[in-house]
Enzyme design. Structure first.
Site, mmCIF file in Angstrom:
data_model
loop_
_atom_site.group_PDB
_atom_site.id
_atom_site.type_symbol
_atom_site.label_atom_id
_atom_site.label_comp_id
_atom_site.label_asym_id
_atom_site.label_seq_id
_atom_site.Cartn_x
_atom_site.Cartn_y
_atom_site.Cartn_z
ATOM 1 N N HIS A 56 28.395 -13.167 10.523
ATOM 2 C CA HIS A 56 27.401 -14.105 11.076
ATOM 3 C C HIS A 56 27.342 -13.923 12.591
ATOM 4 C CE1 HIS A 56 25.537 -17.907 12.094
ATOM 5 N NE2 HIS A 56 25.680 -18.442 10.894
ATOM 6 N N GLU A 95 22.425 -11.719 11.183
ATOM 7 C CA GLU A 95 23.610 -11.754 10.327
ATOM 8 C C GLU A 95 23.528 -10.692 9.229
ATOM 9 O OE1 GLU A 95 24.011 -15.860 8.998
ATOM 10 O OE2 GLU A 95 22.917 -16.516 10.772
#
Ligand code: BG6
Length: 302
Positions: free
Chosen positions: A172, A276
């Site tokens: 992420h 991400e």
């Protein structure tokens, strides 16, 4: 803690003179700090969480919130949270923290090394009482990060059970940019995405780059493409290349959502964008018994 005996032990076993040392923080977290002519970097044992990567001559590439907590058991805001084994809220209202348990648990150091691509740290997470309580007792996770002119992160999942294992995952990555109004992301043209800000509707991206002018939270599906963040103010491009990943998530909380986040400065949405590297939603991974899967993100700056 300056005199944490675990830190002394880690330095004895895994420290690398002139390149890598472990440090303990007053709050109890432990991090590995990498400092070489090619790059500066930091990875926390909690969450196998990279919080800094600064290649020589560059501004930091990863955004870190000035308000992030560094507290045992609480997610760090910024850098590269490791999301596993579910993305977002857990399916079917089952119990468990948002984005899974991996980012808030302490990982173990398996090895450290220097090589031609930089300094590598390998961290592992095995099932424990807390993961078993959530129903996860037969996985092995290994996170390998190399800090050099590029930042390379591999998340390897091994299925140690006798049945298929279905999971979601993400690296992420919070990227640091000068101004969200003057940034764009290419590489996702022609994809379909789930718009989490609009009832999870599936939408078409069209042929234009992704730009952000409001809260943006979109899971682009069935894409293995490299993404490029164009920062016209700083005149730099950040390339997020990947493998073993069929989803890319673009997230910026914008004004209102940021106000509700106690671990983010009120204006910080302006200077970050998350790109991400993921396998989420329709792209969840199904692993056969005994099989392994590797999610890889490779980040470089031009
Ligand atoms: C993104 C999600 O990946 O992460 C968003 O798509 C979420 O929905 C964001 O808000 C941040 O999540 P968290 O749990 O770190 O606040």
């Amino acid at each position: 803690m300056a005199n944490d005996p675990r830190v002394e032990e880690l330095n004895k076993n895994f420290g690398i003179p002139e390149a890598l040392k472990f440090e303990g923080e007053p709050g109890g977290l432990i991090r590995a700090v990498i400092s070489t002519p090619e790059a500066e970097g930091t990875v926390y044992l909690q969450g196998a969480h990279v919080t800094e990567w600064t290649p020589a001559g560059q501004k930091p590439v990863l955004f870190m919130s000035s308000k992030s907590l560094f507290t045992p058991g609480k997610a760090i805001r910024g850098g590269v949270p490791v999301i596993f084994p579910w993305f977002g809220g857990r399916e079917g209202g089952k119990p468990g923290p948002a984005h899974g348990f991996a980012r808030s648990m302490e990982w173990q150091v398996e090895s450290t090394a220097t090589g031609s691509n930089g300094v590598t740290v390998v961290l592992v997470l095995e099932p424990n009482d807390a993961t078993r309580a959530l129903g996860f007792d037969s996985f092995g996770l290994r996170f390998r990060v190399t800090f050099g002119a590029a930042l390379t992160m591999d998340l390897q999942t091994h299925n140690e059970s006798s049945g298929d294992f279905i999971f979601e995952e993400a690296l992420h990555t919070y990227l640091s940019i000068a101004d969200i109004h003057q940034a764009s992301v290419t590489g996702l043209e022609g994809t379909t995405f789930i718009d989490k800000t609009d009832g999870f509707k599936k939408k078409a991206q069209g042929n234009e780059p992704v730009t952000v002018a409001k809260e943006t939270d979109q899971v682009h599906l069935n894409t293995g493409a490299e993404c490029v963040v164009h920062d016209s103010v700083w005149g730099r491009t950040i390339i997020v290349d990947k493998s073993g990943s069929n989803s890319t998530v673009v997230w910026n909380p914008w004004v209102e959502k940021t106000k509700g986040m106690s671990d983010m400065g009120p204006e910080e949405w302006r200077v970050m964008i998350c790109v991400e590297t993921a396998n989420a939603s329709d792209n969840a991974v199904r692993l056969a018994p005994g099989a392994s899967h590797t999610l890889r993100a490779m980040i470089r700056v031009e």
